[in-house]
Enzyme design. Structure first.
Site, mmCIF file in Angstrom:
data_model
loop_
_atom_site.group_PDB
_atom_site.id
_atom_site.type_symbol
_atom_site.label_atom_id
_atom_site.label_comp_id
_atom_site.label_asym_id
_atom_site.label_seq_id
_atom_site.Cartn_x
_atom_site.Cartn_y
_atom_site.Cartn_z
ATOM 1 N N SER A 224 0.849 -1.197 0.000
ATOM 2 C CA SER A 224 0.000 0.000 0.000
ATOM 3 C C SER A 224 0.882 1.243 0.000
ATOM 4 C CB SER A 224 -0.949 -0.046 1.202
ATOM 5 O OG SER A 224 -2.000 0.870 1.060
ATOM 6 N N GLU A 348 -9.305 -6.199 -3.304
ATOM 7 C CA GLU A 348 -8.859 -4.938 -2.703
ATOM 8 C C GLU A 348 -10.059 -4.073 -2.312
ATOM 9 O OE1 GLU A 348 -5.664 -4.046 -2.256
ATOM 10 O OE2 GLU A 348 -4.473 -5.226 -3.658
ATOM 11 N N HIS A 441 -7.508 -5.993 0.902
ATOM 12 C CA HIS A 441 -6.330 -5.140 0.911
ATOM 13 C C HIS A 441 -5.522 -5.415 2.192
ATOM 14 C CE1 HIS A 441 -3.970 -1.651 -0.270
ATOM 15 N NE2 HIS A 441 -4.154 -1.091 0.916
#
Length: 448
Positions: A224, A348, A441
């Site tokens: 990320s 995600e 995610h």
């Protein structure tokens, strides 16, 4: 010989066994690093030695707030590196599904937070094992090496020397102001968190051999915001030669990789607004404020980030640590050209479509994003009903992640000489909410 000493020998002679002594940890003596000597402790697995809370820069406090990291302050004697440092200043939030306790930062926060951790299986400095440096995510406003998932012992058991480190986040990590640019010898403002990352990777390059690591086999990795950090380090001339491989998890696309999204002028304007809102007439006054007062939210004016929104700061093209947007640097062939692994997760955006998506809102967003090609997009991702729009929202998000990663890799291949490898992670994390969250995610990080 006493019976107490003789009995174990007789048992061993009869049964052919002997109680196994735990493996020796790394080095009986201290390890020399920048600043002085340190000693580590055995990990949960005594074959691994852990060194936690090693300073890699001077504390960025007082007059060093909003300055590039300075060299470590030397110490005398042997420093025991046996506990994690405080996290950098941020709001510590309770985990909520799918990001439970294991995914979140915990414990004390402090401006004095620039510390690294090393887990090593080596028994001698001469072993020269490969090195894995992991950079945490958190949207550049949170994150810490105290996140339980980032404990490096598991990977160290596979033969790697593993390193994690803290970097400044939020307003203390990315604040920009014209006065900061004027005082800096490199004539740039902001990106202090990025400069911390560069300083940490340089510390690894210069010191990791003392832990049995090979400075010529360093992989930087992150997820990320950590993936964006990997791209920024790949693009930064300040990081040239410090690593040989890179892994970017859920953070590679033509649209977002290291671009930042705002200009220096826009971000410095918000910096001026913040100083005015705090009643600070100078940088000295801002630096004298308690951090609690500095980080208290300030709403932006209509000509800033938007009425009613809090001022936010992030990585910005500063002409120094980041000379240009990452994609421009790659297109020009000026990147630190290292073999790269990148990819994304299947869910995600969540495995179950978000219930608040409506057909009208989905169509409106399509028109905003795609203009005169919106009808073409809506033919592929129809939204005749709210239910259909919700399914299309998830499908399009998943396809966007996959194709943007692929297009990023193609664009990189135009100038890079090293290979790029892509992955697509589809394994749902077992446990409550599996059907709802899927391969969400960050869900690949426990497997890393």
């Amino acid at each position: 010989m006493s019976t107490r000493l003789l009995l174990p020998i007789l048992v061993a002679a009869v049964f052919g066994t002997w109680p196994a002594a735990p493996p020796d940890p790394l080095f009986k003596g201290p390890v020399a690093v920048a600043g002085g000597q340190i000693s580590g402790v055995p990990g949960d697995d005594p074959a691994i030695t852990a060194f936690t809370g090693i300073p890699f820069a001077a504390p960025p406090i007082g007059p060093l707030r909003w300055r590039a990291p300075r060299p470590v302050i030397p110490w005398t004697g042997v420093r025991t590196a046996d506990h994690l440092s405080p996290s950098c200043i941020q709001t510590i939030v309770s985990g909520k599904q799918p990001w439970t306790y294991e995914f979140m930062a915990h414990g004390e926060i402090s401006e004095d937070c620039l510390y690294a951790n090393v887990w090593t299986p080596a028994k001698a400095a001469s072993e020269r094992r490969p090195v894995f440096v992991y950079i945490y995510g958190g949207a550049n406003v949170e994150g810490s090496t105290a996140v339980p998932l980032y404990d490096g012992e598991g990977l160290a058991r596979k033969g790697l020397v593993v390193v994690t480190f803290n970097y400044r986040v939020g307003v203390l990590g990315f604040f920009t102001h014209p006065a900061l640019r004027e005082e800096a010898e490199y004539h740039a403002s902001g990106n202090y968190g990025l400069l911390d990352q560069i300083a940490a990777v340089r510390w690894v390059h210069d010191n990791i051999a003392a832990f049995g690591g090979d400075p010529a086999r360093v992989t930087i990795a992150g997820q990320s915001a950590g993936a964006s950090a990997v791209h920024n380090l790949t693009a930064s001339p300040l990081a040239a030669g410090l690593f040989q491989r890179a892994i970017a998890e859920s953070g590679s696309s033509l649209a977002s990789a290291g671009r930042g999204g705002r200009t220096m002028a826009e971000q410095e304007r918000d910096g001026v607004q913040l100083a005015e809102a705090k009643g600070a007439a100078s940088l000295a006054a801002l630096r004298a404020m308690p951090w609690q007062e500095v980080v208290a939210p300030v709403a932006a004016a209509a000509n800033g980030a938007g009425r009613g929104q809090a001022l936010r700061y992030g990585v910005v093209v500063d002409g120094y640590a980041l000379p240009a947007p990452v994609q421009e640097i790659i297109a020009a062939g000026r990147q630190n050209d290292v073999a790269t692994l990148t990819g994304s997760n299947a869910d995600e955006n969540g495995a179950v479509p978000h219930p608040t998506v409506t057909a009208e809102a989905f169509k409106e967003e399509a028109r905003r994003r795609f203009g005169d090609r919106a009808d073409e997009f809506l033919a592929l991702y129809p939204a005749a009903t709210d239910e259909q729009a919700r399914a299309s929202a998830n499908d399009s998000a998943r396809d966007l992640a996959r194709t943007s990663t692929y297009l990023w890799a193609l664009k990189r291949a135009e100038t890079a000489k090293t290979k790029v490898f892509t992955y697509f992670f589809t394994h749902p994390l077992p446990g409550p909410g599996l059907e709802t969250f899927g391969a969400f995610h960050t869900s690949e990080v426990p497997y890393v």
